[in-house]
Design a protein around this motif. Structure first.
Motif, PDB file in Angstrom:
ATOM      1  N   PHE A   3       0.837  -1.197   0.000  1.00 18.70           N
ATOM      2  CA  PHE A   3       0.000   0.000   0.000  1.00 18.70           C
ATOM      3  C   PHE A   3       0.872   1.248   0.000  1.00 18.70           C
ATOM      4  N   LEU A   4       1.945   1.223   0.775  1.00 20.95           N
ATOM      5  CA  LEU A   4       2.826   2.387   0.877  1.00 20.95           C
ATOM      6  C   LEU A   4       4.268   1.934   0.957  1.00 20.95           C
ATOM      7  N   LYS A   5       5.138   2.641   0.242  1.00 21.38           N
ATOM      8  CA  LYS A   5       6.581   2.452   0.376  1.00 21.38           C
ATOM      9  C   LYS A   5       7.216   3.819   0.607  1.00 21.38           C
ATOM     10  N   ALA A   6       8.229   3.848   1.458  1.00 12.33           N
ATOM     11  CA  ALA A   6       8.878   5.112   1.793  1.00 12.33           C
ATOM     12  C   ALA A   6      10.179   4.804   2.505  1.00 12.33           C
ATOM     13  N   HIS A 164       9.023  -3.914  16.276  1.00 15.47           N
ATOM     14  CA  HIS A 164       7.628  -4.342  16.153  1.00 15.47           C
ATOM     15  C   HIS A 164       7.228  -4.181  14.687  1.00 15.47           C
ATOM     16  N   TYR A 165       6.717  -5.258  14.092  1.00 12.81           N
ATOM     17  CA  TYR A 165       6.532  -5.286  12.645  1.00 12.81           C
ATOM     18  C   TYR A 165       5.077  -5.410  12.204  1.00 12.81           C
ATOM     19  N   TRP A 166       4.143  -5.103  13.111  1.00  3.97           N
ATOM     20  CA  TRP A 166       2.732  -5.151  12.755  1.00  3.97           C
ATOM     21  C   TRP A 166       2.042  -3.916  13.304  1.00  3.97           C
ATOM     22  N   GLY A 167       1.031  -3.455  12.599  1.00  4.96           N
ATOM     23  CA  GLY A 167       0.201  -2.367  13.072  1.00  4.96           C
ATOM     24  C   GLY A 167      -1.209  -2.881  13.317  1.00  4.96           C
ATOM     25  N   TYR A 168      -1.823  -2.414  14.421  1.00  2.00           N
ATOM     26  CA  TYR A 168      -3.187  -2.818  14.754  1.00  2.00           C
ATOM     27  C   TYR A 168      -4.021  -1.572  15.029  1.00  2.00           C
ATOM     28  N   ALA A 169      -5.237  -1.578  14.530  1.00  4.36           N
ATOM     29  CA  ALA A 169      -6.150  -0.460  14.737  1.00  4.36           C
ATOM     30  C   ALA A 169      -7.522  -0.999  15.117  1.00  4.36           C
ATOM     31  N   LYS A 170      -8.078  -0.437  16.165  1.00  7.79           N
ATOM     32  CA  LYS A 170      -9.393  -0.858  16.640  1.00  7.79           C
ATOM     33  C   LYS A 170     -10.468  -0.341  15.695  1.00  7.79           C
ATOM     34  N   VAL A 171     -11.256  -1.251  15.129  1.00 10.40           N
ATOM     35  CA  VAL A 171     -12.383  -0.870  14.281  1.00 10.40           C
ATOM     36  C   VAL A 171     -13.629  -0.686  15.152  1.00 10.40           C
ATOM     37  N   ASN A 172     -13.932  -1.701  15.946  1.00 10.89           N
ATOM     38  CA  ASN A 172     -15.023  -1.657  16.933  1.00 10.89           C
ATOM     39  C   ASN A 172     -14.750  -2.771  17.940  1.00 10.89           C
ATOM     40  N   ASN A 173     -15.728  -3.111  18.744  1.00 12.89           N
ATOM     41  CA  ASN A 173     -15.515  -4.123  19.786  1.00 12.89           C
ATOM     42  C   ASN A 173     -15.491  -5.541  19.240  1.00 12.89           C
ATOM     43  N   GLU A 180       1.019  -5.359   8.039  1.00 15.09           N
ATOM     44  CA  GLU A 180       2.431  -5.619   8.272  1.00 15.09           C
ATOM     45  C   GLU A 180       3.272  -4.418   7.858  1.00 15.09           C
ATOM     46  N   VAL A 181       4.296  -4.142   8.645  1.00 18.11           N
ATOM     47  CA  VAL A 181       5.284  -3.107   8.323  1.00 18.11           C
ATOM     48  C   VAL A 181       6.640  -3.795   8.169  1.00 18.11           C
ATOM     49  N   VAL A 229       4.521  -0.590   3.993  1.00 10.82           N
ATOM     50  CA  VAL A 229       3.290  -0.819   4.738  1.00 10.82           C
ATOM     51  C   VAL A 229       2.368  -1.626   3.833  1.00 10.82           C
ATOM     52  N   GLU A 230       2.058  -2.840   4.259  1.00 12.68           N
ATOM     53  CA  GLU A 230       1.272  -3.740   3.418  1.00 12.68           C
ATOM     54  C   GLU A 230      -0.226  -3.453   3.572  1.00 12.68           C
ATOM     55  N   ASN A 231      -0.997  -4.029   2.689  1.00  9.60           N
ATOM     56  CA  ASN A 231      -2.438  -3.824   2.732  1.00  9.60           C
ATOM     57  C   ASN A 231      -3.032  -4.420   3.997  1.00  9.60           C
ATOM     58  N   LYS A 232      -4.066  -3.772   4.489  1.00 13.33           N
ATOM     59  CA  LYS A 232      -4.676  -4.195   5.753  1.00 13.33           C
ATOM     60  C   LYS A 232      -5.482  -5.479   5.577  1.00 13.33           C
TER      61      LYS A 232
END
Length: 237
Positions: A3-6, A164-173, A180-181, A229-232
């Motif tokens: 998704f993103l490279k930088a 740390h090589y992963w990102g997590y985001a709360k969508v709902n409960n 992956e990063v 940053v890979e696709n979610k």
């Protein structure tokens, strides 16, 4: 396709130990807090995005820019393997389009504010400064280090903060976004001094106002590297 490279460069990492109960409302479903030596950490991280591409495209005006984020550390068990990641309380950038994309697609918590930075080599020292404007104050983090890189020691606090090589985001409960990063292992510049001037309550809210009076547990400066940053992936429970 990522998704993103930088490149993420000159990452100033300001780390505080915190009561884990403060973070409970922010923990995404399916993850648990990742502790180091039984201590719970939050970090202020300031750095530069350089040569940024979204879906392999360089967007004019959005190629090089600052970011400062407040994050904490979690892990998720998958196939008997712990995936170690980060959760962002807030990510500040200077471009509204970046905030819109990240908040809409990844359920992150981006905010747009005016930002500046400077890097300066003086003799054998490296000075790194990141500044951003909040409602009533110019906030800043400043680090002075040597300009000679050293490896990150295995099992160290610096390794815990940076690896740390992963990102997590709360969508709902009931669901969580995971992505992956990717990047190689980083090296650090030994820090000689630092100055933190942040209105924590104004920028991050009452839950983090007490950091105003706390001395950081540690301060690191990493050189960084190319990243992806890979696709979610949405995980439902």
């Amino acid at each position: 396709m990522s998704f993103l490279k930088a490149e993420w460069r000159k990452l100033a990492m300001i780390n505080y130990t915190i009561d884990s109960e403060i973070l409970t409302p922010y923990i995404p479903k399916g993850t648990v807090l990742d502790l180091w030596n039984e201590k719970c950490y939050v970090s202020i991280v300031g750095f530069m995005f350089i040569n940024t591409k979204i879906l392999s495209i360089k967007v004019p005006g959005h190629i090089n820019f600052e970011e400062v984020n407040l994050r904490f550390y979690v892990k998720r068990l998958e196939n008997n393997v712990w995936k170690r990641g980060v959760v962002f309380i807030k990510e500040i950038v200077p471009k509204r389009a970046l905030s819109f994309i990240a908040n809409t697609i990844y359920n992150e918590h981006y905010e747009t504010n005016p930002m500046t930075h400077h890097w300066k080599n003086i003799d054998d020292n490296l000075n790194v400064l990141y500044q951003w404007q909040s409602k009533n104050q110019l906030n800043s983090i400043k680090i002075e280090s040597t300009n000679k890189l050293v490896p990150i020691e295995e099992g160290s606090e610096a390794e815990f903060i940076s690896e740390h090589y992963w990102g997590y985001a709360k969508v709902n409960n009931k669901s969580t976004n995971e992505y992956e990063v990717t990047h190689p292992r980083w090296e650090m510049y030994p820090v000689k001094s630092y100055d933190i001037d942040i209105n924590f309550e104004e920028v991050y809210g009452k839950n983090f106002a007490h950091l105003q009076k706390m001395k950081p547990s540690s301060v690191f400066l990493a050189e960084g590297s190319k990243i992806g940053v890979e696709n979610k992936k949405k995980i439902s429970f």
